[in-house]
Design an enzyme around this catalytic site. Structure first.
Site, PDB file in Angstrom:
ATOM      1  N   SER B  12      -5.493 -15.825  32.479  1.00 48.66           N
ATOM      2  CA  SER B  12      -5.161 -14.430  32.154  1.00 48.66           C
ATOM      3  C   SER B  12      -6.298 -13.500  32.565  1.00 48.66           C
ATOM      4  O   SER B  12      -6.065 -12.432  33.140  1.00 48.66           O
ATOM      5  CB  SER B  12      -4.931 -14.274  30.650  1.00 48.66           C
ATOM      6  OG  SER B  12      -3.902 -15.110  30.210  1.00 48.66           O
ATOM      7  N   ARG B  35     -10.802  -8.488  27.089  1.00 47.63           N
ATOM      8  CA  ARG B  35     -10.133  -9.204  25.994  1.00 47.63           C
ATOM      9  C   ARG B  35      -9.147  -8.282  25.255  1.00 47.63           C
ATOM     10  O   ARG B  35      -8.101  -8.740  24.779  1.00 47.63           O
ATOM     11  CB  ARG B  35     -11.168  -9.791  25.036  1.00 47.63           C
ATOM     12  CG  ARG B  35     -10.559 -10.813  24.111  1.00 47.63           C
ATOM     13  CD  ARG B  35     -11.513 -11.934  23.779  1.00 47.63           C
ATOM     14  NE  ARG B  35     -10.823 -12.934  22.976  1.00 47.63           N
ATOM     15  CZ  ARG B  35     -11.129 -14.217  22.941  1.00 47.63           C
ATOM     16  NH1 ARG B  35     -12.113 -14.687  23.677  1.00 47.63           N
ATOM     17  NH2 ARG B  35     -10.464 -15.053  22.189  1.00 47.63           N
ATOM     18  N   HIS B  38      -6.162  -8.276  27.470  1.00 48.25           N
ATOM     19  CA  HIS B  38      -5.492  -9.572  27.338  1.00 48.25           C
ATOM     20  C   HIS B  38      -4.603  -9.615  26.092  1.00 48.25           C
ATOM     21  O   HIS B  38      -3.502 -10.151  26.115  1.00 48.25           O
ATOM     22  CB  HIS B  38      -6.530 -10.699  27.278  1.00 48.25           C
ATOM     23  CG  HIS B  38      -5.957 -12.009  26.868  1.00 48.25           C
ATOM     24  ND1 HIS B  38      -6.076 -12.508  25.590  1.00 48.25           N
ATOM     25  CD2 HIS B  38      -5.207 -12.905  27.549  1.00 48.25           C
ATOM     26  CE1 HIS B  38      -5.421 -13.664  25.527  1.00 48.25           C
ATOM     27  NE2 HIS B  38      -4.903 -13.926  26.679  1.00 48.25           N
TER      28      HIS B  38
END
Lengths: 210, 210
Positions: B12, B35, B38
């Site tokens: 990812s 993050r 994500h």
């Protein structure tokens, strides 16, 4: 049932009503869309949400008859525990809690969701995180003659997420789906929370649109 | 510490690296932004995130010295419990759990966060849901000579959310903030999880940028 709505929630809904623009949702679908937007402040969910025919009625029916709600992860479970506890108080499980360690070749949520489907094939499945769990669930359904009352399909992310939603779309299971990469625990929880309110508000009267 | 990264997470991250386009984040800031994206599949967080000078170092330092992490809601707590448990194992609290009923004129998270600040004024506060809690925390800080090590300010929604972030921006507290209406439990948890990884990867080496 105004007691299910905090004044701040109502004020947020009023803002969304003013800003959402033209749409063709019916009242029950819109109640669900609005709550997903409220949870994320992201109006893109208006475009990404999909309702299969009869999905809302099937979900409401299942809530009222006490069907278990099965979340993939604990964040989804936490997101619905409050409202479910104040209303129908259905059993509430998180698939990820079933295994402390992932069995070989599977994720914890994947293994957990298979176990939950075996035990509660007619439950309400709410997937807000793990595409592996959604793929495993769809695969198990294809090999079974039992069907969940509803799948909320809203995993989020960049790997296997879009694909898992396409696989769900091809099943005959009643479903409320977020197409594309977006989704997430708050969205999945919001969809079930909106459904709980719909089921509670008109308790005893089910109609068939949506 | 590759063991903190599942292969799917790395795949990812690679997708985000390819799609994010030009930016001016340093390496540690980018690890946090990536993050957050994500967790949501939403690249808008690239534009909305703000780091105060020294915020990342202050947060890393606090994690390493065992400072408590205080979430506003249980979804945020759930979102960081796994990684925190595998690494520094700092005490982890959810403000909302402090009160079963909201005291008069306050929300449960608001009352809970004030109690947590009184007990742990130098903790790491992670707000992913409740603007009332963020406003109450900022107000208590203004009347105190103690300062949290870090505030992650990422409430989401349509009422008091933008305002609560403006109030936070005006404080001198080290902060990682999501400006605008967006935010949410997964984003708040993602920011703290990225910080835990940064603190764990280079354990013992702190540098000062960011």
């Amino acid at each position: 049932m105004t007691s299910l709505f905090h004044p701040i929630l109502l004020e947020s809904f009023a803002t969304i009503d003013r800003e959402i623009g033209p749409h063709s949702f019916d009242d029950r679908q819109y109640a669900i869309v609005r709550r997903a937007i409220h949870a994320t402040a992201d109006f893109e969910f208006k475009e990404a949400i999909r309702f299969s025919p009869g999905a809302i009625s099937s979900g409401i029916d299942a809530l009222r008859r006490g069907a278990p709600a099965i979340a993939d992860v604990t964040m989804v479970k936490q997101g619905v525990a409050g409202l479910l506890g104040k209303t129908f108080n259905n059993p509430l499980l998180a698939a990820v809690d079933r295994f402390q360690q992932a069995p070989p070749g599977k994720t914890r949520t994947e293994a957990g969701i298979l176990e939950c489907f075996a035990e509660h094939p007619e439950g309400i499945f709410v997937i807000g995180n793990a595409p592996t769990a959604l793929l495993a669930l769809c695969d198990a359904i294809q090999r079974s003659d039992r069907r969940p009352a509803l799948i909320v399909g809203a995993p989020v992310g960049f790997v296997s997420v879009v694909e898992s939603k396409q696989v769900l779309a091809e099943t005959d299971v009643p479903q409320i789906r977020i197409d594309g990469r977006k989704g997430g625990s708050p969205v999945a929880a919001a969809i079930l929370n909106a459904l709980i309110v719909l089921a509670w508000q008109n308790n005893g009267q089910i109609n068939d649109e949506g």
